[in-house]
Design a protein around this motif. Sequence first.
Motif, PDB file in Angstrom:
ATOM      1  N   VAL A   1      -8.066   3.664  -8.111  1.00 17.56           N
ATOM      2  CA  VAL A   1      -6.916   3.162  -8.864  1.00 17.56           C
ATOM      3  C   VAL A   1      -6.020   2.321  -7.958  1.00 17.56           C
ATOM      4  N   LYS A   2      -5.844   2.774  -6.734  1.00 16.16           N
ATOM      5  CA  LYS A   2      -5.017   2.037  -5.783  1.00 16.16           C
ATOM      6  C   LYS A   2      -5.627   0.677  -5.479  1.00 16.16           C
TER       7      LYS A   2
ATOM      8  N   ASP B   1      -3.629  -8.151   2.050  1.00 14.85           N
ATOM      9  CA  ASP B   1      -4.306  -7.122   2.839  1.00 14.85           C
ATOM     10  C   ASP B   1      -4.278  -5.831   2.049  1.00 14.85           C
ATOM     11  N   VAL B   2      -5.419  -5.433   1.487  1.00 15.70           N
ATOM     12  CA  VAL B   2      -5.461  -4.259   0.628  1.00 15.70           C
ATOM     13  C   VAL B   2      -6.015  -3.036   1.361  1.00 15.70           C
ATOM     14  N   ARG B   3      -6.046  -3.066   2.665  1.00 18.55           N
ATOM     15  CA  ARG B   3      -6.546  -1.917   3.418  1.00 18.55           C
ATOM     16  C   ARG B   3      -5.604  -0.750   3.268  1.00 18.55           C
TER      17      ARG B   3
ATOM     18  N   GLU C   1     -11.247  18.512  -5.532  1.00 22.66           N
ATOM     19  CA  GLU C   1     -10.201  17.715  -4.874  1.00 22.66           C
ATOM     20  C   GLU C   1     -10.744  16.381  -4.374  1.00 22.66           C
ATOM     21  N   ALA C   2     -11.982  16.375  -3.896  1.00 22.52           N
ATOM     22  CA  ALA C   2     -12.581  15.135  -3.389  1.00 22.52           C
ATOM     23  C   ALA C   2     -12.725  14.102  -4.494  1.00 22.52           C
ATOM     24  N   GLU C   3     -13.054  14.535  -5.713  1.00 21.65           N
ATOM     25  CA  GLU C   3     -13.180  13.605  -6.833  1.00 21.65           C
ATOM     26  C   GLU C   3     -11.826  13.039  -7.235  1.00 21.65           C
ATOM     27  N   SER C   4     -10.799  13.862  -7.182  1.00 17.03           N
ATOM     28  CA  SER C   4      -9.453  13.375  -7.472  1.00 17.03           C
ATOM     29  C   SER C   4      -9.028  12.343  -6.441  1.00 17.03           C
ATOM     30  N   ALA C   5      -9.394  12.568  -5.181  1.00 14.29           N
ATOM     31  CA  ALA C   5      -9.070  11.613  -4.116  1.00 14.29           C
ATOM     32  C   ALA C   5      -9.789  10.287  -4.351  1.00 14.29           C
ATOM     33  N   ARG C   6     -11.030  10.336  -4.807  1.00 15.15           N
ATOM     34  CA  ARG C   6     -11.774   9.116  -5.120  1.00 15.15           C
ATOM     35  C   ARG C   6     -11.109   8.356  -6.261  1.00 15.15           C
ATOM     36  N   MET C   7     -10.662   9.087  -7.262  1.00 14.40           N
ATOM     37  CA  MET C   7      -9.969   8.470  -8.384  1.00 14.40           C
ATOM     38  C   MET C   7      -8.723   7.739  -7.910  1.00 14.40           C
ATOM     39  N   LEU C   8      -7.911   8.396  -7.104  1.00 18.15           N
ATOM     40  CA  LEU C   8      -6.685   7.782  -6.602  1.00 18.15           C
ATOM     41  C   LEU C   8      -6.987   6.543  -5.760  1.00 18.15           C
ATOM     42  N   ALA C   9      -8.015   6.629  -4.928  1.00 17.12           N
ATOM     43  CA  ALA C   9      -8.373   5.502  -4.064  1.00 17.12           C
ATOM     44  C   ALA C   9      -8.819   4.297  -4.899  1.00 17.12           C
TER      45      ALA C   9
ATOM     46  N   SER D   1       0.828  -1.200   0.000  1.00 19.24           N
ATOM     47  CA  SER D   1       0.000   0.000   0.000  1.00 19.24           C
ATOM     48  C   SER D   1       0.867   1.256   0.000  1.00 19.24           C
ATOM     49  N   ASP D   2       1.912   1.241   0.831  1.00 21.14           N
ATOM     50  CA  ASP D   2       2.830   2.376   0.882  1.00 21.14           C
ATOM     51  C   ASP D   2       3.649   2.466  -0.405  1.00 21.14           C
ATOM     52  N   TYR D   3       3.972   1.314  -0.972  1.00 20.49           N
ATOM     53  CA  TYR D   3       4.709   1.266  -2.238  1.00 20.49           C
ATOM     54  C   TYR D   3       3.913   1.969  -3.337  1.00 20.49           C
ATOM     55  N   PHE D   4       2.623   1.673  -3.404  1.00 16.51           N
ATOM     56  CA  PHE D   4       1.772   2.348  -4.387  1.00 16.51           C
ATOM     57  C   PHE D   4       1.746   3.854  -4.136  1.00 16.51           C
ATOM     58  N   ASP D   5       1.566   4.251  -2.873  1.00 15.30           N
ATOM     59  CA  ASP D   5       1.494   5.676  -2.550  1.00 15.30           C
ATOM     60  C   ASP D   5       2.780   6.395  -2.951  1.00 15.30           C
ATOM     61  N   ARG D   6       3.912   5.731  -2.726  1.00 12.62           N
ATOM     62  CA  ARG D   6       5.193   6.358  -3.069  1.00 12.62           C
ATOM     63  C   ARG D   6       5.345   6.491  -4.578  1.00 12.62           C
ATOM     64  N   LEU D   7       4.979   5.437  -5.304  1.00 13.34           N
ATOM     65  CA  LEU D   7       5.125   5.468  -6.758  1.00 13.34           C
ATOM     66  C   LEU D   7       4.096   6.372  -7.426  1.00 13.34           C
ATOM     67  N   PHE D   8       2.820   6.090  -7.165  1.00 16.62           N
ATOM     68  CA  PHE D   8       1.769   6.748  -7.936  1.00 16.62           C
ATOM     69  C   PHE D   8       1.126   7.918  -7.209  1.00 16.62           C
ATOM     70  N   GLY D   9       1.184   7.930  -5.875  1.00 15.97           N
ATOM     71  CA  GLY D   9       0.732   9.117  -5.165  1.00 15.97           C
ATOM     72  C   GLY D   9       1.631  10.295  -5.505  1.00 15.97           C
ATOM     73  N   GLN D  10       2.943  10.043  -5.500  1.00 12.92           N
ATOM     74  CA  GLN D  10       3.881  11.105  -5.850  1.00 12.92           C
ATOM     75  C   GLN D  10       3.873  11.379  -7.345  1.00 12.92           C
ATOM     76  N   SER D  11       3.565  10.349  -8.131  1.00  8.53           N
ATOM     77  CA  SER D  11       3.421  10.562  -9.574  1.00  8.53           C
ATOM     78  C   SER D  11       2.265  11.521  -9.845  1.00  8.53           C
ATOM     79  N   TYR D  12       1.164  11.316  -9.134  1.00  7.64           N
ATOM     80  CA  TYR D  12       0.010  12.199  -9.321  1.00  7.64           C
ATOM     81  C   TYR D  12       0.376  13.630  -8.929  1.00  7.64           C
ATOM     82  N   ALA D  13       1.149  13.774  -7.854  1.00  5.77           N
ATOM     83  CA  ALA D  13       1.580  15.108  -7.441  1.00  5.77           C
ATOM     84  C   ALA D  13       2.395  15.776  -8.547  1.00  5.77           C
ATOM     85  N   ALA D  14       3.220  14.982  -9.250  1.00  7.94           N
ATOM     86  CA  ALA D  14       3.990  15.526 -10.372  1.00  7.94           C
ATOM     87  C   ALA D  14       3.076  15.922 -11.519  1.00  7.94           C
ATOM     88  N   TRP D  15       2.018  15.141 -11.747  1.00 13.39           N
ATOM     89  CA  TRP D  15       1.046  15.496 -12.784  1.00 13.39           C
ATOM     90  C   TRP D  15       0.343  16.800 -12.427  1.00 13.39           C
TER      91      TRP D  15
END
Length: 219
Positions: free
Chosen positions: A205-206, A217-219, A195-203, A101-115
């Motif tokens: 996708v994750k 465990d995908v929590r 912002e709430a819709e973007s958060a839903r999208m990220l959730a 879960s943290d691996y995804f956040d590091r890769l794609f959470g930060q990727s989204y921030a770059a976008w």
Amino acid sequence: MVSGPSPTPASDAIDGRRRRIPKGEVQRQGILDGFEKLLGEMPALDISVKDITEAAGIKRPNFYFYFESKDDVLGELVGRAWDAWVQTIGSYHRRAGEPHSDYFDRLFGQSYAAWVEHDQVMVAGVQATGYDDKVRARWTELVTGLNRHLSEQMGRDAEAGLISPLSDDHGAIVERLTDMIVMAFYKDRSLKPAEAESARMLASVKAIWLGSWGVADVR
């Protein structure tokens, strides 16, 4: 952005000292800055070399000294945005003890921030893959490298019994997941929803990403 010739030598600081920045370096950066600024005003297809040179405060022949076309400028901007993201995440590999879960956040959470930071460049870059061979080749090179690292990581984790991917064809799974994420980011940055819709999208996708990797465990 460079608005015109500077009456004094350009410079920046290195260890408290001043370094003279070559005129060519200033002009080249001015072209990149000018193009990125124009992307906020009009689609990339509508931007002309004349628009770029006026925004950069340079003459047209100077543009062609640094770039062959406006799409070369866009390709470099896309590459720089991608490189900045890679430097931020540190590594494509999952770190020792790092939950998926943290691996995804590091890769794609930060990727989204770059976008978000470079949304005009990234949106234009995705669009240009449909009509410009050089931008498409650059984008393909970047995505292929990412997919290779992720596929290798999936293989290591599966062999260690940490995950149960939906298919033994790890490369195919990773490619489809990356395609999905890119399109999700592209749509989000094109429409720029609340912002709430973007958060839903990220959730969502994750959740799909973790489920496809077969994380227990995908929590």
